[in-house]
Motif scaffolding. Sequence first.
Motif, PDB file in Angstrom:
ATOM      1  N   ASN A 220       0.845  -1.154   0.149  1.00 49.43           N
ATOM      2  CA  ASN A 220       0.022  -0.076  -0.021  1.00 49.43           C
ATOM      3  C   ASN A 220       0.848   1.182  -0.124  1.00 49.43           C
ATOM      4  O   ASN A 220       0.382   2.413  -0.262  1.00 49.43           O
ATOM      5  CB  ASN A 220      -0.816  -0.036   1.200  1.00 49.43           C
ATOM      6  N   VAL A 221       2.206   1.046   0.347  1.00 49.28           N
ATOM      7  CA  VAL A 221       3.083   2.267   0.358  1.00 49.28           C
ATOM      8  C   VAL A 221       4.088   1.811  -0.963  1.00 49.28           C
ATOM      9  O   VAL A 221       4.703   0.913  -0.690  1.00 49.28           O
ATOM     10  CB  VAL A 221       3.665   2.393   1.569  1.00 49.28           C
ATOM     11  N   SER A 222       4.271   3.187  -1.633  1.00 51.54           N
ATOM     12  CA  SER A 222       5.033   2.993  -2.799  1.00 51.54           C
ATOM     13  C   SER A 222       5.839   4.130  -2.570  1.00 51.54           C
ATOM     14  O   SER A 222       5.587   5.187  -3.219  1.00 51.54           O
ATOM     15  CB  SER A 222       4.528   2.852  -4.228  1.00 51.54           C
ATOM     16  N   PRO A 223       7.177   4.049  -2.219  1.00 51.11           N
ATOM     17  CA  PRO A 223       8.046   5.110  -1.691  1.00 51.11           C
ATOM     18  C   PRO A 223       8.517   5.767  -2.970  1.00 51.11           C
ATOM     19  O   PRO A 223       8.897   4.998  -4.097  1.00 51.11           O
ATOM     20  CB  PRO A 223       9.184   4.736  -1.223  1.00 51.11           C
ATOM     21  N   ILE A 224       8.442   7.073  -3.445  1.00 51.67           N
ATOM     22  CA  ILE A 224       8.910   7.591  -4.708  1.00 51.67           C
ATOM     23  C   ILE A 224      10.167   8.606  -4.018  1.00 51.67           C
ATOM     24  O   ILE A 224       9.927   9.252  -3.257  1.00 51.67           O
ATOM     25  CB  ILE A 224       7.742   8.638  -4.905  1.00 51.67           C
ATOM     26  N   PRO A 225      10.945   8.350  -5.056  1.00 56.38           N
ATOM     27  CA  PRO A 225      12.526   9.138  -4.777  1.00 56.38           C
ATOM     28  C   PRO A 225      12.456  10.513  -4.607  1.00 56.38           C
ATOM     29  O   PRO A 225      11.563  10.896  -5.789  1.00 56.38           O
ATOM     30  CB  PRO A 225      13.484   8.425  -5.833  1.00 56.38           C
ATOM     31  N   ARG A 226      12.819  11.122  -3.769  1.00 55.51           N
ATOM     32  CA  ARG A 226      12.681  12.518  -3.828  1.00 55.51           C
ATOM     33  C   ARG A 226      14.046  13.308  -4.367  1.00 55.51           C
ATOM     34  O   ARG A 226      15.005  12.949  -3.918  1.00 55.51           O
ATOM     35  CB  ARG A 226      12.601  12.953  -2.108  1.00 55.51           C
ATOM     36  N   GLU A 227      13.720  14.197  -5.137  1.00 51.86           N
ATOM     37  CA  GLU A 227      15.031  14.964  -5.513  1.00 51.86           C
ATOM     38  C   GLU A 227      16.040  13.991  -6.341  1.00 51.86           C
ATOM     39  O   GLU A 227      17.355  14.253  -6.070  1.00 51.86           O
ATOM     40  CB  GLU A 227      15.799  15.708  -4.555  1.00 51.86           C
ATOM     41  N   LEU A 228      15.621  12.974  -7.028  1.00 49.92           N
ATOM     42  CA  LEU A 228      16.366  12.020  -7.791  1.00 49.92           C
ATOM     43  C   LEU A 228      17.107  12.866  -8.828  1.00 49.92           C
ATOM     44  O   LEU A 228      18.371  12.290  -8.901  1.00 49.92           O
ATOM     45  CB  LEU A 228      15.409  11.261  -8.262  1.00 49.92           C
ATOM     46  N   ALA A 229      16.571  13.814  -9.545  1.00 53.23           N
ATOM     47  CA  ALA A 229      17.420  14.301 -10.724  1.00 53.23           C
ATOM     48  C   ALA A 229      18.745  15.061  -9.970  1.00 53.23           C
ATOM     49  O   ALA A 229      19.860  14.844 -10.611  1.00 53.23           O
ATOM     50  CB  ALA A 229      16.696  15.469 -11.323  1.00 53.23           C
ATOM     51  N   GLY A 230      18.710  15.638  -8.955  1.00 54.11           N
ATOM     52  CA  GLY A 230      19.680  16.328  -8.202  1.00 54.11           C
ATOM     53  C   GLY A 230      20.741  15.228  -8.029  1.00 54.11           C
ATOM     54  O   GLY A 230      22.010  15.664  -7.929  1.00 54.11           O
ATOM     55  N   GLN A 231      20.316  14.150  -7.518  1.00 50.32           N
ATOM     56  CA  GLN A 231      21.136  13.063  -6.547  1.00 50.32           C
ATOM     57  C   GLN A 231      22.045  12.510  -8.101  1.00 50.32           C
ATOM     58  O   GLN A 231      23.097  12.438  -8.013  1.00 50.32           O
ATOM     59  CB  GLN A 231      20.323  12.141  -6.177  1.00 50.32           C
ATOM     60  N   LEU A 232      21.116  12.441  -9.188  1.00 48.79           N
ATOM     61  CA  LEU A 232      21.818  11.761 -10.393  1.00 48.79           C
ATOM     62  C   LEU A 232      22.960  12.727 -10.893  1.00 48.79           C
ATOM     63  O   LEU A 232      24.092  12.484 -11.426  1.00 48.79           O
ATOM     64  CB  LEU A 232      20.824  11.592 -11.185  1.00 48.79           C
ATOM     65  N   HIS A 233      22.545  14.017 -10.786  1.00 49.49           N
ATOM     66  CA  HIS A 233      23.355  15.051 -11.521  1.00 49.49           C
ATOM     67  C   HIS A 233      24.872  14.893 -10.843  1.00 49.49           C
ATOM     68  O   HIS A 233      25.904  14.990 -11.225  1.00 49.49           O
ATOM     69  CB  HIS A 233      22.792  16.571 -11.388  1.00 49.49           C
ATOM     70  N   ALA A 234      24.589  15.134  -9.365  1.00 45.92           N
ATOM     71  CA  ALA A 234      25.828  15.251  -8.637  1.00 45.92           C
ATOM     72  C   ALA A 234      26.728  13.762  -8.770  1.00 45.92           C
ATOM     73  O   ALA A 234      28.090  13.934  -8.956  1.00 45.92           O
ATOM     74  CB  ALA A 234      25.546  15.226  -7.084  1.00 45.92           C
ATOM     75  N   LEU A 235      25.969  12.695  -8.761  1.00 52.02           N
ATOM     76  CA  LEU A 235      26.727  11.280  -8.838  1.00 52.02           C
ATOM     77  C   LEU A 235      27.409  11.247 -10.257  1.00 52.02           C
ATOM     78  O   LEU A 235      28.298  10.523 -10.485  1.00 52.02           O
ATOM     79  CB  LEU A 235      25.768  10.092  -8.447  1.00 52.02           C
ATOM     80  N   SER A 236      26.646  11.803 -11.222  1.00 50.72           N
ATOM     81  CA  SER A 236      27.307  11.429 -12.710  1.00 50.72           C
ATOM     82  C   SER A 236      28.641  12.340 -12.636  1.00 50.72           C
ATOM     83  O   SER A 236      29.442  11.613 -13.577  1.00 50.72           O
ATOM     84  CB  SER A 236      26.346  12.089 -13.516  1.00 50.72           C
TER      85      SER A 236
END
Length: 263
Positions: A220-236
């Motif tokens: 019943n709970v589907s966690p949605i990643p928050r601020e994923l774009a920022g995470q991926l930008h930094a990690l890239s």
Amino acid sequence: MKRAKPVALVGAGNLTDSPLTRFLRLSDQLGPVKSQSYRLASRISNILSSGHPVKDYAEFDACRLILVCVPDPTLPRVVAEMAASGVSWHGKAIVLCSMWLDSSHLRELSARGASIGSICPIPGFEGLDDFRYLVEGDKLAILEAKRQLAHRKQGVIAIERSLKPFYLAALTCTGNLLFALLVAASESLRHAGLSSPLSASILEKQIGKGVRSYLKSGRNVSPIPRELAGQLHALSAADPTLAHYIEQSCRLSSRLLAARTPP
């Protein structure tokens, strides 16, 4: 004349972690022990403090349960040897002791009339008070395996033949796949400048929180990643491989949760 013992064993390799060591009735019921050599069969019999070594399969004719506990890579050779032994396998239960293989690897013996199954300990239940086993296969094979484990402190979970791969998939998810995610999480914390001890404490808390949330709310709970774009930008910039892994993992997770979450 002594009455023949009802259980036989085909053994090889290191039996220290084998389910055999916890078969409570084995010491009273084990008869012939066959291995790749008479000397090894004798050694196995001594380790188990039961049974007696044999040079061929002739004595197996009088047994109703045959336990096969050999290294996985050698199983095809052992099965072929058993099938060609001349023993009548009709009405006998043959149970494979293996963590990863199931009764399908005994199908050549099933074609000769045997009831086949497999047994393995369930990881995480190694304590004396909660030791548990998974048993799969034909009804007779499951029944015979349960008889060897008859004890109130040893739980046996039985599933139908051919269903073990689904159980193994769960172990993969909570083992290999989870380990990879933990590595990704640990690397991300390293890039954030956190020490290993501090990272470990954060990961432990997050995993516990996630498990509790799932057990409480399930799908019943589907966690949605928050601020994923920022995470991926930094990690890239810091670790492109890690960024790609997390991005693809999030995409696949979202697809799985969307398909499985009730409306």
